[in-house]
Design a protein around this motif. Structure first.
Motif, mmCIF file in Angstrom:
data_model
loop_
_atom_site.group_PDB
_atom_site.id
_atom_site.type_symbol
_atom_site.label_atom_id
_atom_site.label_comp_id
_atom_site.label_asym_id
_atom_site.label_seq_id
_atom_site.Cartn_x
_atom_site.Cartn_y
_atom_site.Cartn_z
ATOM 1 N N GLN A 5 -4.600 43.207 21.099
ATOM 2 C CA GLN A 5 -3.811 44.470 20.816
ATOM 3 C C GLN A 5 -3.491 45.069 21.947
ATOM 4 O O GLN A 5 -2.163 45.662 21.838
ATOM 5 N N LEU A 6 -4.162 44.930 23.011
ATOM 6 C CA LEU A 6 -3.765 45.812 24.212
ATOM 7 C C LEU A 6 -2.406 45.079 24.794
ATOM 8 O O LEU A 6 -1.804 45.822 25.410
ATOM 9 N N ARG A 8 -0.276 43.300 23.047
ATOM 10 C CA ARG A 8 0.798 43.685 22.150
ATOM 11 C C ARG A 8 1.281 45.148 22.691
ATOM 12 O O ARG A 8 2.695 45.613 22.720
ATOM 13 N N ASN A 9 0.355 46.045 22.734
ATOM 14 C CA ASN A 9 0.738 47.487 23.071
ATOM 15 C C ASN A 9 1.637 47.680 24.417
ATOM 16 O O ASN A 9 2.399 48.487 24.390
ATOM 17 N N GLU A 12 4.936 46.299 23.902
ATOM 18 C CA GLU A 12 5.921 47.582 23.238
ATOM 19 C C GLU A 12 6.264 48.601 23.890
ATOM 20 O O GLU A 12 7.448 49.071 23.742
ATOM 21 N N GLU A 13 5.351 48.982 24.736
ATOM 22 C CA GLU A 13 5.551 50.101 25.940
ATOM 23 C C GLU A 13 6.882 49.530 26.735
ATOM 24 O O GLU A 13 7.799 50.518 27.001
ATOM 25 N N GLU A 30 2.843 39.371 25.582
ATOM 26 C CA GLU A 30 2.170 39.614 24.416
ATOM 27 C C GLU A 30 1.122 38.299 24.527
ATOM 28 O O GLU A 30 -0.127 38.740 24.003
ATOM 29 N N ASN A 62 -8.538 48.579 29.590
ATOM 30 C CA ASN A 62 -7.514 49.540 29.470
ATOM 31 C C ASN A 62 -6.457 49.842 30.632
ATOM 32 O O ASN A 62 -5.234 49.826 30.511
ATOM 33 N N SER A 66 -2.365 48.844 31.377
ATOM 34 C CA SER A 66 -1.519 49.841 31.412
ATOM 35 C C SER A 66 -0.246 49.309 32.408
ATOM 36 O O SER A 66 -0.346 48.238 32.987
#
Length: 358
Positions: A5-6, A8-9, A12-13, A30, A62, A66
């Motif tokens: 999920q991270l 994918r996030n 998207e960012e 991804e 996390n 980033s």
């Protein structure tokens, strides 16, 4: 949150930021697990350095996903980073700028952690990607990271300035380190119609190569990379003194504040003199450092005083660059092109103005 999920996030960012738009590169970000390529690392911010390790797993994970550069290797303490995993938005913009198609081949200069080579390998296949680094320890680590991620990419130890002629020509070359000029060897190892994406000074450019010549255009996103190393030995950091030494030569002159306040001039200056460093010590005191010539200048705007040490005059270089920028109509970065002829000579170009040789 699971790393899938991270990932994918993060993708998207990068899409939202405009750095990522091709489905193939979106899939790479991804699906390639960045956390396999970094262990302990440091993130540098204006507040200082923050350390991360897998022992604090959630915080570490996390940070891995980033949109930040992760410093992974240092020399002489933590003041001088020698390797990193680059900021993902910068990586994405550079990868998109390669303009790749299925079956293309790419040479990467600067293996680092191996993450960028993994993204390339996901897009093109491991057999179509070669990565070169001067540091055998980084080569070994990147190779292992790639293996753990399921890739068989070739990572070779060597001087990146020489490229990797054994597998040339390539569809493209991408450099994850900065150079003062594009090496002639790179031009010779790219196919006609191919691209070189590299960092000169603080400017990221995409060069279209044809007939041994190249024309470079700035990318819309800009960043400064660590300089290409030509020895595996870690380099000493350059010292920055907030005041000139007592033996400095002192002159007085009228100083144009635009020299230090115009971002457009700064970009032009670092294309013209990529090795020059500008350090501001407050609004009025500035240091111009030319490490290769062991020369430096301190400019005090409030008094109009320039103090210099070394065999060259950094202030004269700075003032001369300003005159050239002004003669070209004070262009913005995106107005400029950087052209390279068959002999490797570099020129800053702007339509309707005389070119500046660099």
């Amino acid at each position: 949150m699971p790393d899938t999920q991270l990932r994918r996030n993060l993708a998207e960012e990068l899409v939202s930021a405009g750095a990522l738009y091709s489905p193939e590169w979106m899939a790479a970000f991804e699906e390639v697990p960045r956390h396999l390529f970094v262990g302990e690392f440091v993130i540098r911010t204006q507040e200082g350095l923050t350390h991360y390790s897998a022992e604090r797993h959630e915080e570490w994970l996390n940070a891995v996903y980033s949109d930040q550069g992760l410093l992974t290797q240092f020399s002489q303490g933590e003041s001088n980073a020698t390797s990193s995993s680059s900021q993902p938005s910068v990586m994405a913009a550079m990868l998109e700028a390669l303009n790749l198609a299925d079956g293309d081949t790419v040479l990467e200069i600067g293996s680092g952690t191996g993450y960028n080579a993994a993204l390339l390998s996901h897009r093109l296949g491991s057999e179509n990607v070669i990565s070169v680094d001067i540091d055998p320890a980084l080569v070994e680590a990147a190779s292992e990271h790639l293996r753990q991620a399921g890739f068989t990419t070739t990572v070779a130890a060597g001087n990146g300035r020489d490229g990797y002629p054994d597998a040339a020509p390539y569809s493209a070359i991408i450099a994850t380190c900065s150079v003062q000029r594009i090496p002639v060897a790179w031009l010779a190892q790219v196919k006609d119609g191919g691209r070189i994406v590299a960092n000169i000074g603080a400017v990221l450019l995409a060069f279209d190569v044809k007939g041994g010549q190249a024309i470079g255009r700035p990318l819309s996103i800009q960043a400064m990379f660590m300089a290409l190393r030509e020895t595996a030995e870690k380099q000493e950091p350059v010292g920055h003194l907030a005041a000139p030494p007592t033996q400095a030569r002192i002159t007085r002159l009228r100083i144009k504040e635009a020299v230090f306040t115009s971002a457009s001039f700064r970009d032009f200056l670092l294309l013209l003199h990529p090795a020059m460093e500008h350090i501001a010590f407050g609004a009025d005191l500035h240091m111009i450092n030319c490490p290769a010539e062991e020369s430096a200048a301190w400019i005090d705007i409030s008094t109009g005083t320039v103090s210099e040490v070394g065999s060259r005059s950094p202030w004269r270089l700075l003032a001369g660059a300003y005159e050239q920028w002004d003669a070209m109509g004070q262009p913005e970065l995106m107005d400029l092109r950087l052209s390279i002829d068959e002999e490797g000579n570099h020129f800053i170009d702007r339509t309707g103005y005389e070119s500046v040789a660099i």
